[in-house]
Scaffold this motif. Structure first.
Motif, PDB file in Angstrom:
ATOM      1  N   PRO A 120       0.823  -1.209   0.000  1.00  0.00           N
ATOM      2  CA  PRO A 120       0.000   0.000   0.000  1.00  0.00           C
ATOM      3  C   PRO A 120       0.863   1.267   0.000  1.00  0.00           C
ATOM      4  CG  PRO A 120      -0.398  -1.409   1.946  1.00  0.00           C
ATOM      5  CD  PRO A 120       0.894  -1.796   1.340  1.00  0.00           C
ATOM      6  N   PHE A 121       0.481   2.197  -0.853  1.00  0.00           N
ATOM      7  CA  PHE A 121       1.015   3.559  -0.792  1.00  0.00           C
ATOM      8  C   PHE A 121      -0.101   4.399  -0.184  1.00  0.00           C
ATOM      9  CE2 PHE A 121       4.105   1.747  -3.416  1.00  0.00           C
ATOM     10  CZ  PHE A 121       5.108   2.644  -3.746  1.00  0.00           C
ATOM     11  N   PHE A 122       0.016   4.690   1.101  1.00  0.00           N
ATOM     12  CA  PHE A 122      -1.056   5.384   1.803  1.00  0.00           C
ATOM     13  C   PHE A 122      -0.811   6.887   1.793  1.00  0.00           C
ATOM     14  CE2 PHE A 122      -3.319   7.246   5.314  1.00  0.00           C
ATOM     15  CZ  PHE A 122      -4.565   6.627   5.242  1.00  0.00           C
ATOM     16  N   CYS A 123      -1.788   7.627   1.259  1.00  0.00           N
ATOM     17  CA  CYS A 123      -1.656   9.075   1.105  1.00  0.00           C
ATOM     18  C   CYS A 123      -2.351   9.810   2.249  1.00  0.00           C
ATOM     19  CB  CYS A 123      -2.272   9.530  -0.215  1.00  0.00           C
ATOM     20  SG  CYS A 123      -1.612   8.672  -1.663  1.00  0.00           S
ATOM     21  N   SER A 157       5.504  -1.980   8.507  1.00  0.00           N
ATOM     22  CA  SER A 157       6.793  -1.901   7.802  1.00  0.00           C
ATOM     23  C   SER A 157       6.649  -2.152   6.307  1.00  0.00           C
ATOM     24  CB  SER A 157       7.787  -2.893   8.405  1.00  0.00           C
ATOM     25  OG  SER A 157       7.371  -4.229   8.168  1.00  0.00           O
ATOM     26  N   LYS A 158       5.476  -2.639   5.863  1.00  0.00           N
ATOM     27  CA  LYS A 158       5.235  -2.901   4.443  1.00  0.00           C
ATOM     28  C   LYS A 158       4.555  -1.727   3.744  1.00  0.00           C
ATOM     29  CE  LYS A 158       4.516  -7.733   5.750  1.00  0.00           C
ATOM     30  NZ  LYS A 158       3.497  -8.806   5.917  1.00  0.00           N
ATOM     31  N   VAL A 159       4.227  -0.679   4.494  1.00  0.00           N
ATOM     32  CA  VAL A 159       3.469   0.455   3.966  1.00  0.00           C
ATOM     33  C   VAL A 159       4.410   1.587   3.571  1.00  0.00           C
ATOM     34  CG1 VAL A 159       1.703   2.186   4.515  1.00  0.00           C
ATOM     35  CG2 VAL A 159       1.493  -0.150   5.411  1.00  0.00           C
ATOM     36  N   VAL A 160       4.129   2.211   2.432  1.00  0.00           N
ATOM     37  CA  VAL A 160       4.790   3.459   2.043  1.00  0.00           C
ATOM     38  C   VAL A 160       3.801   4.591   2.303  1.00  0.00           C
ATOM     39  CG1 VAL A 160       5.734   4.816   0.135  1.00  0.00           C
ATOM     40  CG2 VAL A 160       6.212   2.355   0.288  1.00  0.00           C
ATOM     41  N   LEU A 161       4.244   5.628   2.985  1.00  0.00           N
ATOM     42  CA  LEU A 161       3.398   6.798   3.212  1.00  0.00           C
ATOM     43  C   LEU A 161       3.740   7.888   2.201  1.00  0.00           C
ATOM     44  CD1 LEU A 161       3.450   7.097   7.119  1.00  0.00           C
ATOM     45  CD2 LEU A 161       1.736   5.990   5.683  1.00  0.00           C
ATOM     46  N   ALA A 162       2.727   8.631   1.796  1.00  0.00           N
ATOM     47  CA  ALA A 162       2.944   9.752   0.880  1.00  0.00           C
ATOM     48  C   ALA A 162       2.208  10.967   1.419  1.00  0.00           C
ATOM     49  CB  ALA A 162       2.450   9.415  -0.518  1.00  0.00           C
ATOM     50  N   ILE A 199      11.825   1.255  13.277  1.00  0.00           N
ATOM     51  CA  ILE A 199      10.827   1.243  12.208  1.00  0.00           C
ATOM     52  C   ILE A 199      10.659   2.640  11.624  1.00  0.00           C
ATOM     53  CG2 ILE A 199       8.353   0.956  11.731  1.00  0.00           C
ATOM     54  CD1 ILE A 199       8.410  -1.507  13.494  1.00  0.00           C
ATOM     55  N   ALA A 200      10.680   3.661  12.467  1.00  0.00           N
ATOM     56  CA  ALA A 200      10.556   5.035  11.967  1.00  0.00           C
ATOM     57  C   ALA A 200      11.689   5.381  11.020  1.00  0.00           C
ATOM     58  CB  ALA A 200      10.527   6.007  13.143  1.00  0.00           C
ATOM     59  N   GLU A 201      12.887   4.975  11.362  1.00  0.00           N
ATOM     60  CA  GLU A 201      14.043   5.292  10.529  1.00  0.00           C
ATOM     61  C   GLU A 201      14.033   4.534   9.209  1.00  0.00           C
ATOM     62  OE1 GLU A 201      16.535   7.543  10.817  1.00  0.00           O
ATOM     63  OE2 GLU A 201      15.311   8.331  12.443  1.00  0.00           O
ATOM     64  N   ASN A 202      13.324   3.415   9.175  1.00  0.00           N
ATOM     65  CA  ASN A 202      13.306   2.586   7.971  1.00  0.00           C
ATOM     66  C   ASN A 202      12.018   2.728   7.158  1.00  0.00           C
ATOM     67  OD1 ASN A 202      15.868   0.854   7.880  1.00  0.00           O
ATOM     68  ND2 ASN A 202      15.215   0.612  10.008  1.00  0.00           N
ATOM     69  N   SER A 203      11.145   3.651   7.544  1.00  0.00           N
ATOM     70  CA  SER A 203       9.890   3.861   6.829  1.00  0.00           C
ATOM     71  C   SER A 203      10.072   4.913   5.738  1.00  0.00           C
ATOM     72  CB  SER A 203       8.794   4.319   7.799  1.00  0.00           C
ATOM     73  OG  SER A 203       8.493   3.309   8.740  1.00  0.00           O
ATOM     74  N   SER A 204       9.590   4.619   4.542  1.00  0.00           N
ATOM     75  CA  SER A 204       9.674   5.571   3.433  1.00  0.00           C
ATOM     76  C   SER A 204       8.470   6.502   3.459  1.00  0.00           C
ATOM     77  CB  SER A 204       9.727   4.835   2.096  1.00  0.00           C
ATOM     78  OG  SER A 204      10.901   4.064   1.988  1.00  0.00           O
ATOM     79  N   VAL A 205       8.742   7.804   3.421  1.00  0.00           N
ATOM     80  CA  VAL A 205       7.685   8.818   3.378  1.00  0.00           C
ATOM     81  C   VAL A 205       7.953   9.696   2.156  1.00  0.00           C
ATOM     82  CG1 VAL A 205       6.447  10.615   4.632  1.00  0.00           C
ATOM     83  CG2 VAL A 205       7.599   8.796   5.904  1.00  0.00           C
ATOM     84  N   LEU A 206       7.042   9.652   1.191  1.00  0.00           N
ATOM     85  CA  LEU A 206       7.208  10.372  -0.064  1.00  0.00           C
ATOM     86  C   LEU A 206       6.498  11.719  -0.017  1.00  0.00           C
ATOM     87  CD1 LEU A 206       6.462   7.454  -2.570  1.00  0.00           C
ATOM     88  CD2 LEU A 206       8.546   7.916  -1.252  1.00  0.00           C
ATOM     89  N   TYR A 207       6.935  12.625  -0.896  1.00  0.00           N
ATOM     90  CA  TYR A 207       6.246  13.905  -1.059  1.00  0.00           C
ATOM     91  C   TYR A 207       5.442  13.867  -2.353  1.00  0.00           C
ATOM     92  CZ  TYR A 207       5.191  18.712  -2.130  1.00  0.00           C
ATOM     93  OH  TYR A 207       4.509  19.862  -2.462  1.00  0.00           O
ATOM     94  N   GLY A 208       4.202  14.329  -2.305  1.00  0.00           N
ATOM     95  CA  GLY A 208       3.376  14.425  -3.499  1.00  0.00           C
ATOM     96  C   GLY A 208       2.663  15.759  -3.547  1.00  0.00           C
ATOM     97  N   GLY A 209       2.877  16.518  -4.566  1.00  0.00           N
ATOM     98  CA  GLY A 209       2.213  17.823  -4.675  1.00  0.00           C
ATOM     99  C   GLY A 209       2.961  18.734  -5.628  1.00  0.00           C
ATOM    100  N   SER A 210       2.690  18.593  -6.928  1.00  0.00           N
ATOM    101  CA  SER A 210       3.346  19.413  -7.952  1.00  0.00           C
ATOM    102  C   SER A 210       4.862  19.301  -7.889  1.00  0.00           C
ATOM    103  CB  SER A 210       2.906  20.879  -7.836  1.00  0.00           C
ATOM    104  OG  SER A 210       1.518  21.010  -8.080  1.00  0.00           O
ATOM    105  N   CYS A 211       5.336  18.081  -7.682  1.00  0.00           N
ATOM    106  CA  CYS A 211       6.772  17.816  -7.731  1.00  0.00           C
ATOM    107  C   CYS A 211       7.176  17.662  -9.190  1.00  0.00           C
ATOM    108  CB  CYS A 211       7.083  16.545  -6.950  1.00  0.00           C
ATOM    109  SG  CYS A 211       8.840  16.186  -6.778  1.00  0.00           S
ATOM    110  N   ASN A 212       8.255  18.343  -9.585  1.00  0.00           N
ATOM    111  CA  ASN A 212       8.652  18.366 -10.990  1.00  0.00           C
ATOM    112  C   ASN A 212      10.169  18.493 -11.093  1.00  0.00           C
ATOM    113  OD1 ASN A 212       9.394  21.301 -11.037  1.00  0.00           O
ATOM    114  ND2 ASN A 212       7.219  21.532 -10.551  1.00  0.00           N
ATOM    115  N   PRO A 213      10.737  18.442 -12.307  1.00  0.00           N
ATOM    116  CA  PRO A 213      12.191  18.520 -12.441  1.00  0.00           C
ATOM    117  C   PRO A 213      12.808  19.780 -11.858  1.00  0.00           C
ATOM    118  CG  PRO A 213      11.245  17.699 -14.465  1.00  0.00           C
ATOM    119  CD  PRO A 213      10.086  18.135 -13.613  1.00  0.00           C
ATOM    120  N   GLY A 214      12.015  20.854 -11.764  1.00  0.00           N
ATOM    121  CA  GLY A 214      12.558  22.094 -11.242  1.00  0.00           C
ATOM    122  C   GLY A 214      12.708  22.143  -9.737  1.00  0.00           C
TER     123      GLY A 214
END
Length: 253
Positions: A120-123, A157-162, A199-214
């Motif tokens: 799961p990628f949980f937003c 530990s199987k979840v990715v947060l965004a 677990i906190a140190e090994n959890s991936s947290v992504l950013y989503g919101g008009s992310c672009n090459p710039g």
């Protein structure tokens, strides 16, 4: 060490031929050796993309928590698993806003995904009025408490947060690096409170919101930002290639 991830959410875009062509381009990109890349095509195209992809993982944008039944128009986690789909988006702001998906339903979806071995990628994220009134930390924490923090440490530990600042999705606005880091650091601190430091140190947290090459390099350089859930920029191979290229990540520790 937590995973660095770039995920492309194609939303309701592209024809079948366009989707297959884009998938081929993404699959052939120069992907950094320590980066995981996912794409989330429209449901009709997930099988086509799965057949094409060798270096990129394919996920679904949505699924229903029940395995089978009279739920016309829905696709279950079980059916995704049967099709070889590896991941699913849960709690995207557009699902919350346009389809009235609440924290209770998202909890069911999360449990169903994990039960069938789908990542799961949980937003999570706040709308503009919550950002403006200053209660954004409380708002996002509530989303996690009510939908995610019931999980065991093993399942979490199987979840990715965004983190998606809703006010920055499709608007051209982007959270500043300070705003992004503040929220990502808070999310990691809540994970530590619930599951412990390791677990906190090994959890991936992504950013989503008009992310672009710039702006990607500055955002990805934030200590607690582990990559991006990319919308519009994932529909253009030239833009997406910048986000997954090794060079974008050279300033990461």
């Amino acid at each position: 060490m937590r995973s660095k991830i770039v995920a492309g959410n194609w939303k309701m875009n592209l024809s079948q031929q366009e989707a297959k062509a884009l998938c081929k381009e993404v699959n052939n990109m120069n992907i950094g050796s320590e980066i995981e890349v996912y794409i989330f095509p429209p449901m009709l195209y997930v099988s086509d993309c799965k057949a094409i992809s060798t270096h990129v993982k394919v996920g679904a944008q949505n699924a229903y928590p029940k395995d089978t039944g009279a739920f016309t128009g829905e696709v279950s986690m079980w059916q995704l698993k049967e099709a070889g789909i590896e991941a699913v988006l849960i709690g995207h702001s557009e699902r919350r806003e346009y389809f009235n998906e609440d924290n209770a339903l998202l909890k069911q979806k999360l449990d169903a995904a994990l039960a069938h071995g789908i990542k799961p990628f949980f937003c999570c994220g706040e709308p503009l009025e919550i950002r403006q009134n200053g209660t954004f930390l409380e708002y996002v924490k509530k989303q996690l408490v009510e939908s995610v923090f019931h999980l065991s440490a093993e399942d979490f530990s199987k979840v990715v947060l965004a983190y998606e600042p809703i006010w920055a999705i499709g608007t051209g606005q982007t959270a500043s690096t300070e705003q992004a880091e503040e929220m990502h650091a808070a999310i990691r601190s809540w994970i530590e409170e619930q599951y412990g430091k390791e677990i906190a140190e090994n959890s991936s947290v992504l950013y989503g919101g008009s992310c672009n090459p710039g702006n990607a390099q500055a955002l990805f350089a934030c200590e607690n930002v582990d990559g991006g859930l990319i919308g519009g920029a994932s529909l253009k191979a030239a833009d997406f290639s910048v986000l997954v290229a090794e060079g974008t990540w050279t300033i990461l520790n």
